[in-house]
Design an enzyme around this catalytic site. Sequence first.
Site, PDB file in Angstrom:
ATOM      1  N   ASN A  10     -10.905  -5.373  -4.644  1.00 59.85           N
ATOM      2  CA  ASN A  10      -9.867  -5.389  -5.578  1.00 59.85           C
ATOM      3  C   ASN A  10      -9.709  -7.141  -3.996  1.00 59.85           C
ATOM      4  OD1 ASN A  10      -7.087  -7.020  -5.534  1.00 59.85           O
ATOM      5  ND2 ASN A  10      -6.458  -5.507  -4.826  1.00 59.85           N
ATOM      6  N   TRP A  11      -9.609  -8.539  -4.710  1.00 58.01           N
ATOM      7  CA  TRP A  11     -10.002  -9.199  -3.504  1.00 58.01           C
ATOM      8  C   TRP A  11      -8.930 -10.557  -3.317  1.00 58.01           C
ATOM      9  CZ3 TRP A  11     -14.201 -13.178  -5.971  1.00 58.01           C
ATOM     10  CH2 TRP A  11     -15.631 -12.825  -6.146  1.00 58.01           C
ATOM     11  N   LYS A  12      -7.443  -9.992  -3.589  1.00 56.06           N
ATOM     12  CA  LYS A  12      -5.888 -10.391  -3.593  1.00 56.06           C
ATOM     13  C   LYS A  12      -5.970 -11.622  -3.976  1.00 56.06           C
ATOM     14  CE  LYS A  12      -5.266  -6.374  -0.919  1.00 56.06           C
ATOM     15  NZ  LYS A  12      -4.358  -5.859  -0.017  1.00 56.06           N
ATOM     16  N   HIS A  96      -0.404  -1.196  -8.120  1.00 56.77           N
ATOM     17  CA  HIS A  96      -1.143  -2.221  -7.210  1.00 56.77           C
ATOM     18  C   HIS A  96       0.799  -2.034  -5.788  1.00 56.77           C
ATOM     19  CE1 HIS A  96      -2.813  -3.799  -3.167  1.00 56.77           C
ATOM     20  NE2 HIS A  96      -3.183  -2.824  -3.469  1.00 56.77           N
ATOM     21  N   GLU A  98       1.216  -3.465  -3.305  1.00 57.75           N
ATOM     22  CA  GLU A  98       1.910  -5.165  -3.487  1.00 57.75           C
ATOM     23  C   GLU A  98       2.715  -5.734  -4.980  1.00 57.75           C
ATOM     24  OE1 GLU A  98      -1.535  -6.507  -2.178  1.00 57.75           O
ATOM     25  OE2 GLU A  98      -1.155  -5.513  -0.645  1.00 57.75           O
ATOM     26  N   GLU A 168      -3.545   4.983  -3.099  1.00 53.31           N
ATOM     27  CA  GLU A 168      -3.637   4.419  -1.885  1.00 53.31           C
ATOM     28  C   GLU A 168      -2.796   4.073  -0.556  1.00 53.31           C
ATOM     29  OE1 GLU A 168      -6.264   0.301  -2.784  1.00 53.31           O
ATOM     30  OE2 GLU A 168      -4.016   0.751  -2.882  1.00 53.31           O
ATOM     31  N   GLY A 174      -3.895  -2.823   4.303  1.00 50.54           N
ATOM     32  CA  GLY A 174      -4.746  -4.389   4.783  1.00 50.54           C
ATOM     33  C   GLY A 174      -3.981  -3.623   6.787  1.00 50.54           C
ATOM     34  N   SER A 214      -8.261   0.255   3.670  1.00 47.06           N
ATOM     35  CA  SER A 214      -8.846   0.348   4.538  1.00 47.06           C
ATOM     36  C   SER A 214     -10.233   1.027   4.829  1.00 47.06           C
ATOM     37  CB  SER A 214      -7.676   0.731   6.143  1.00 47.06           C
ATOM     38  OG  SER A 214      -6.734  -0.839   6.566  1.00 47.06           O
ATOM     39  N   GLY A 235      -9.650  -3.748  -0.580  1.00 45.67           N
ATOM     40  CA  GLY A 235      -9.513  -4.935  -0.213  1.00 45.67           C
ATOM     41  C   GLY A 235      -9.863  -5.751   0.631  1.00 45.67           C
ATOM     42  N   GLY A 236     -10.087  -5.671   1.880  1.00 45.28           N
ATOM     43  CA  GLY A 236     -10.535  -6.219   2.655  1.00 45.28           C
ATOM     44  C   GLY A 236     -11.760  -7.201   3.114  1.00 45.28           C
TER      45      GLY A 236
HETATM   46  C1  PEP Z   1      -5.856  -2.543  -1.332  1.00 48.42           C
HETATM   47  O1  PEP Z   1      -5.028  -3.603  -1.079  1.00 48.42           O
HETATM   48  O2  PEP Z   1      -5.874  -1.824  -2.447  1.00 48.42           O
HETATM   49  C2  PEP Z   1      -7.070  -2.730  -0.035  1.00 48.42           C
HETATM   50  C3  PEP Z   1      -7.004  -0.848  -0.206  1.00 48.42           C
HETATM   51  O3  PEP Z   1      -6.511  -2.545   0.809  1.00 48.42           O
HETATM   52  P1  PEP Z   1      -7.551  -3.008   2.285  1.00 48.42           P
HETATM   53  O4  PEP Z   1      -8.981  -2.920   1.914  1.00 48.42           O
HETATM   54  O5  PEP Z   1      -7.806  -3.986   2.455  1.00 48.42           O
HETATM   55  O6  PEP Z   1      -6.641  -1.863   2.694  1.00 48.42           O
END
Ligand code: PEP
Length: 252
Positions: A10-12, A96, A98, A168, A174, A214, A235-236
């Site tokens: 997920n590049w956000k 998600h 967010e 999640e 994050g 994470s 994500g990151g």
């Molecule tokens: C996400 O937003 O789906 C996610 C898992 O982010 P991160 O890996 O950065 O925690």
Amino acid sequence: MARKIFVAGNWKMNTTIASGVALANGLKETIGSISEVDLAVFPPHVYLKSIAETLAGSQITVGAQTMYFEEKGAFTGEISAEMIQDVGCQYVLLGHSERRHVFGETDDVINRKVLKALAAGLKVILACGELLEEREADKTMDVNERQVKSALEGVEEAAMANVTIAYEPVWAIGTGKTASPDQAQEVHAEIRKLLAGLYDEETAQATRIQYGGSVKPGNAAELFAMDDIDGGLIGGASLKVEDFTAIVKAAL
Ligand code: PEP
């Protein structure tokens, strides 16, 4: 039942057109021919077409980070299921945290989006997860059950073949704080039990449940090794060719 591991990035709201295409090209080179694991990336909407074109001919599929449930019309700023298919998406990410907590999407809105996406022929990653205060108040399963159950209301058993759940925990997204493999496994097993109740055991066993929060090259293998963890939503670490590649390789 052996479920195929599914790793998605997920590049956000990150990358530029140039850096997004470079990231996609890098991934195409390192993991583009892997077929033992299902792979998808979720770039920002405006880059979907370019990234889909970049990844054409590879095993990496493309999805959108959200969509609206109406087909067309006066919905300023929104895009439809048909539009994201039109630019080469097979997947859409819905629910998600967010979208829920920054943009105020309700269970009902998420349910309408899930129904529309599936009816349009998209595959859905449906995310759920509790806040830290909900976990501390012992409400982890209540929250995840409510989110999954309401999002799947009206989804027929046959359509579940096109649904992946992503657990999640919001406190792990994050933050660098990952759920331990045991903590994640416990919730995944409960979600699978819930699916068995909503549908049947066969559907529950066939549905993939990703972990997100994470995930990094250093912790991916131990998470993916758990019985009910069928891959990850990243994500990151999905923004770096080296890290996402290492996570995918940890799934092999
Ligand atoms: C996400 O937003 O789906 C996610 C898992 O982010 P991160 O890996 O950065 O925690």
